[in-house]
Design an enzyme around this catalytic site. Structure first.
Site, PDB file in Angstrom:
ATOM      1  N   TYR A  75       7.130   3.416   2.946  1.00 29.14           N
ATOM      2  CA  TYR A  75       7.546   2.446   3.405  1.00 29.14           C
ATOM      3  C   TYR A  75       8.751   1.654   2.716  1.00 29.14           C
ATOM      4  CZ  TYR A  75       3.091   2.305   5.990  1.00 29.14           C
ATOM      5  OH  TYR A  75       2.166   2.945   6.929  1.00 29.14           O
TER       6      TYR A  75
ATOM      7  N   GLY B 238     -10.520   5.994   1.334  1.00 32.04           N
ATOM      8  CA  GLY B 238     -10.157   5.280   2.750  1.00 32.04           C
ATOM      9  C   GLY B 238     -10.952   5.737   3.805  1.00 32.04           C
TER      10      GLY B 238
END
Length: 646
Positions: A175, A320
């Site tokens: 990102y 996750g």
């Protein structure tokens, strides 16, 4: 208590967590288009808190209304209209005893919406975005950088106002901040490019902006990639230096993972990748910083997570996808119910391929309820029935467990070992996640005391005293159209596991370049001294309906494993000395081998058994590949939803 190291309380700054388990951030796609949270968002995260996790990290949340939003259904902290919903979310999760953190992000070049403006460190593009949308990133101007820095500070202040326990800056996974940190994506020549100090400048300014807007006792985390795994990208030496600077700047914890979207096999590792792949990196960071380190990346099992803590490799463990698979992962691990944990098989099918990548909310192959928490309860049926399940593979085992929980008397007919098509995974490193699923599904049937008959079910058996029937017999192997010579050693993929010793140290040709052929070739390549050749009649491998990450990454993985690949050649004969293949031109050659494995995929099963049961007047349902050849996702989902209706 089982896995005692996981159960120990731990501190991040002034915040004390009830245990050392962190739910890592996963995109859910459950928010409104304006970034406000929905009831589905709240239900999802509250359920994670109820599962016993110490800290629940809410998925990456965009910080401004300009260019930071990455994807559909993403939460926002970009303006005051977001605070009320975030506060609702925070209160619901905290009511479970878990702490809650909010991860803040600017998407940079990884703007999956494909819309303008797309802002990054430079114009370095990623073809996955550029090719379909025709959008290239624009380099942020100095004024825009200052605006982004301010937006992170203001978003962190909103998280504090919403009564989150912690805020995390996402500085990894490709990102915007990573676009600055990595030489691979940063070719600037101003104060934000070139040297390490310049490339790290924007992150340090963001940390200062956050610290200026929230109290010092509000913990601050940074999620970072130990490397982006690009040859010209972030080095571990720079990551260690960065972590030291962050700690000096007031960051309370380093959340370490790795990769970026262009190297997705490292960011969201698939079944054929090693577990805990970033351990080498987070251990170097931990040795260099005075603040705790959260380890992340394919930790999946309590054994792995517990060993990380026991060895001092990290201070916390972050999971996750494993908690998408089973939100009760922590409670089950800490209470000694290890085999009850529904394992993540790292297939990236439900969560990504059919979920977020398909512009839907997140899903899960092994957990049909993810992002729909509370909507599909397994409740007692109005009337108990005697139900026969034909087949002890994944669909049959899942159906049997759900039917039992509905109050039915269940009998499973399985002539072989429970597990069906999953049994091929036993003993293979690249298939260890699927092998874990086999163990779990069989355990769930065994611990419920469900009757298992070691026999194949015919129509007579299925209609003798049963009120309803579920057929889960799978799909047959697609037949080989060529010749099989007398004396040739020819196997099917499901037979490889039992014949490992016989195949070790020999030459094996795998016929078929679809998913089944590729995964079979990888399993064979693990055998000591075994040479593997894969032959495919088409011009490329994986031409079917594979999970796209497998299609993208398996060819490279095969090359790394030393598998020879021949495309554009059709196998016409399995002979004693190898496999004879023919090109479209008519040319032929012999691929010398000691054995051949025919991995041609599955073909539709016949309807004869179901028709016979129906003809006897007994209601019948067909699930999994017996209904239609598919993936594990299809087997488990059809079994679950069918069994809920009986």
């Amino acid at each position: 208590m089982a896995f005692a190291s996981l159960s120990r309380p731990g501190s991040i700054g002034p915040l004390t967590l009830r245990n050392r388990v962190v739910k890592s951030s996963n995109t859910t796609g459950t928010c409104n288009p304006d970034g406000t949270v929905t009831q589905r968002t709240v239900n999802h995260y509250r359920r994670l808190g109820e599962g016993g996790t110490g800290l629940v990290m809410v998925e990456y949340t965009y910080v401004d209304d300009d260019a930071s939003k990455s994807i559909h259904g993403q939460p926002g902290a970009a303006n005051q209209n977001h605070v009320a919903g975030l506060g609702w979310l925070a209160d619901e999760v905290r009511s479970t005893g878990a702490a809650i953190g909010l991860q803040l992000v600017h998407c940079g070049r990884q703007k999956f919406l494909g819309t303008r403006p797309m802002k990054s460190a430079s114009s370095s593009s990623w073809n996955v975005i550029e090719a379909p949308f025709g959008v290239r990133p624009e380099p942020l101007t100095l004024d825009e950088i200052a605006g982004v820095v301010q937006s992170f500070g203001e978003a962190a202040q909103r998280a504090y106002q919403a009564r989150f326990d912690l805020v995390e800056i996402h500085a990894g996974h490709g990102y915007m901040i990573t676009n600055f940190l990595s030489p691979h994506t940063n070719d600037r020549t101003d104060a934000y490019g070139g040297s390490f100090e310049n490339r790290a400048r924007i992150l340090l300014e963001i940390i200062d902006a956050v610290r200026a807007r929230v109290p010092r006792d509000f913990p601050l985390s940074v999620r970072m990639s130990v490397t982006d795994y690009e040859p010209d990208g972030i080095s571990i030496e720079e990551s260690v230096r960065l972590a030291q600077l962050l700690a000096e700047r007031g960051v309370d914890v380093i959340h370490a993972s790795g990769g970026h979207h262009a190297r997705m096999e490292w960011e969201v590792s698939s079944w054929f990748m090693p577990r805990q792949p970033h351990r080498w990196g987070w251990e170097k960071i931990k040795a260099a910083v005075p603040v705790p380190v959260i380890a992340s990346g394919s930790l999946v099992t309590p054994e792995i997570a517990g060993e990380i803590l026991d060895s001092g490799s990290a201070d916390f463990v972050s999971l996750g996808r494993a908690m998408l698979a089973d939100p009760d992962w922590t409670n089950k691990a800490l209470s000694g119910r290890r085999l009850e944990i529904v394992p993540c098989i790292r297939c990236n099918d439900g969560c990504l391929d059919r979920g977020i990548d398909a512009k839907r909310s997140v899903g899960c192959t092994v957990n049909p309820e993810v992002a729909e928490e509370g909507r599909y309860p397994v409740e007692r049926a109005p009337a108990a029935k005697r139900v026969a399940v034909a087949g002890g593979g994944p669909a049959g085992l899942r159906a049997a467990a759900v039917l039992h929980d509905r109050g039915h008397a269940v009998t499973v007919f399985e002539p072989g070992e429970l597990g069906g098509a999953l049994n091929h995974a036993v003993g293979s490193t690249v298939k260890q996640d699927l092998a874990a699923l086999r163990v779990h599904l069989a355990h769930e049937v065994t611990r419920r005391g469900i009757e298992v008959r070691a026999e194949a079910a015919d129509a007579t058996a299925l209609t003798s005293g049963f009120d309803e029937v579920v057929i889960a017999t799978g799909a047959p192997q697609r037949r080989f159209a060529g010749e099989i010579a007398d004396g040739a050693l020819v196997l099917l993929p499901g037979e490889v596991t039992a014949r490992r010793e016989e195949l070790s140290g020999h030459h094996v040709v795998v016929v078929g370049g679809g998913f089944q052929g590729c995964e079979t070739a990888l399993r064979l390549a693990e055998l000591p001294g075994t040479s593997v050749t894969l032959v495919e009649s088409g011009e490329r491998l994986l031409r079917g309906n594979e999970v796209k990450y497998d299609a993208l990454m398996l060819p490279g993985r095969l090359a790394q494993a030393g598998v020879g690949v021949h495309t554009g050649w059709e196998a016409v004969c399995a002979a004693e000395d190898g496999v004879r293949v023919r090109a479209a031109s008519g040319a032929e050659k012999l691929l010398v081998a000691d054995a051949a494995v025919l991995a041609l995929g599955r073909e539709p099963a016949g309807t004869g058994l179901a028709d016979a049961v129906r003809a006897a007047g007994v209601p019948v349902s067909v699930v999994g590949s017996a209904a239609r050849p598919g993936r594990v996702y299809d087997a488990l989902h059809t079994a679950f939803f069918t069994a809920r209706r009986i």
